[in-house]
Design an enzyme around this catalytic site. Structure first.
Site, mmCIF file in Angstrom:
data_model
loop_
_atom_site.group_PDB
_atom_site.id
_atom_site.type_symbol
_atom_site.label_atom_id
_atom_site.label_comp_id
_atom_site.label_asym_id
_atom_site.label_seq_id
_atom_site.Cartn_x
_atom_site.Cartn_y
_atom_site.Cartn_z
ATOM 1 N N HIS A 193 12.204 -73.458 104.415
ATOM 2 C CA HIS A 193 11.503 -74.449 105.228
ATOM 3 C C HIS A 193 11.283 -75.729 104.420
ATOM 4 O O HIS A 193 10.751 -75.696 103.323
ATOM 5 C CB HIS A 193 10.159 -73.871 105.681
ATOM 6 C CG HIS A 193 9.380 -74.792 106.537
ATOM 7 N ND1 HIS A 193 8.025 -74.962 106.390
ATOM 8 C CD2 HIS A 193 9.746 -75.600 107.555
ATOM 9 C CE1 HIS A 193 7.590 -75.827 107.287
ATOM 10 N NE2 HIS A 193 8.634 -76.230 108.003
ATOM 11 N N ASP B 67 13.204 -78.721 111.459
ATOM 12 C CA ASP B 67 11.767 -78.684 111.165
ATOM 13 C C ASP B 67 10.988 -79.450 112.242
ATOM 14 O O ASP B 67 11.067 -80.667 112.323
ATOM 15 C CB ASP B 67 11.511 -79.286 109.790
ATOM 16 C CG ASP B 67 10.103 -79.044 109.284
ATOM 17 O OD1 ASP B 67 9.224 -78.689 110.095
ATOM 18 O OD2 ASP B 67 9.887 -79.201 108.079
ATOM 19 N N TYR C 279 20.842 -92.584 99.599
ATOM 20 C CA TYR C 279 21.450 -92.042 98.388
ATOM 21 C C TYR C 279 20.412 -91.292 97.545
ATOM 22 O O TYR C 279 20.679 -90.204 97.040
ATOM 23 C CB TYR C 279 22.072 -93.147 97.530
ATOM 24 C CG TYR C 279 23.352 -93.741 98.061
ATOM 25 C CD1 TYR C 279 24.128 -93.108 99.026
ATOM 26 C CD2 TYR C 279 23.813 -94.959 97.580
ATOM 27 C CE1 TYR C 279 25.304 -93.662 99.494
ATOM 28 C CE2 TYR C 279 25.000 -95.524 98.037
ATOM 29 C CZ TYR C 279 25.734 -94.870 98.995
ATOM 30 O OH TYR C 279 26.899 -95.418 99.451
#
Length: 143
Positions: free
Chosen positions: A22, A65, A114
């Site tokens: 999670h 999530d 990035y």
């Protein structure tokens, strides 16, 4: 061989998806993304495959999530460019179909993307040629 697992999901990718917990994130990176130099944990090669087909397959197994505002993050278009990536619409369609949720995607600039990718559990390097196709998925829990 196992039943029901799309052939686009390699054994290595399935292992990574199962290992993730999670809140862990996975990057599906296009062919231009510097995957090898940014993968701090796991780099999975999926050359010759596009992100939309890979995303559709992953979302059959991967819960997003729902406890965060943005479980999906996209690399935003560089400021000043008059370009709307059509691939983003495909992503939204797959997510709504497989997850049965409506969500607001987060858009971050290239360099922030990035930096976030460096912290991801894994980066999947694809052969996707569409511009601004990079996407980060945050893993949720099974309900």
């Amino acid at each position: 061989m196992l039943k029901g697992i799309p052939s686009i999901i390699s054994p290595e990718l399935m292992k990574i998806l199962m290992e993730m917990g999670h809140g862990d994130e996975i990057v599906l990176a296009d062919a231009n993304f510097p995957s090898a130099s940014h993968a701090q944990h796991h780099l999975i090669r999926c050359d010759g495959r596009g992100i939309p087909e890979l995303l559709a397959a992953i979302l059959k197994f991967f819960p997003l999530d729902t406890y965060v505002e943005h479980p999906v993050t996209l690399m935003d278009v560089v400021e000043g460019e008059q370009f709307q990536p059509t691939i983003w619409e495909n992503y939204e369609t797959f997510i709504q179909k497989e997850q049965a949720i409506s969500l607001q995607m987060e858009y971050v600039d290239r360099f922030a993307f990035y930096e976030r990718a460096k912290k991801a559990y894994a980066i999947v390097a694809t052969g996707e040629s569409a511009q601004y196709a990079n996407i980060i998925l945050k893993k949720g829990v099974l309900t």
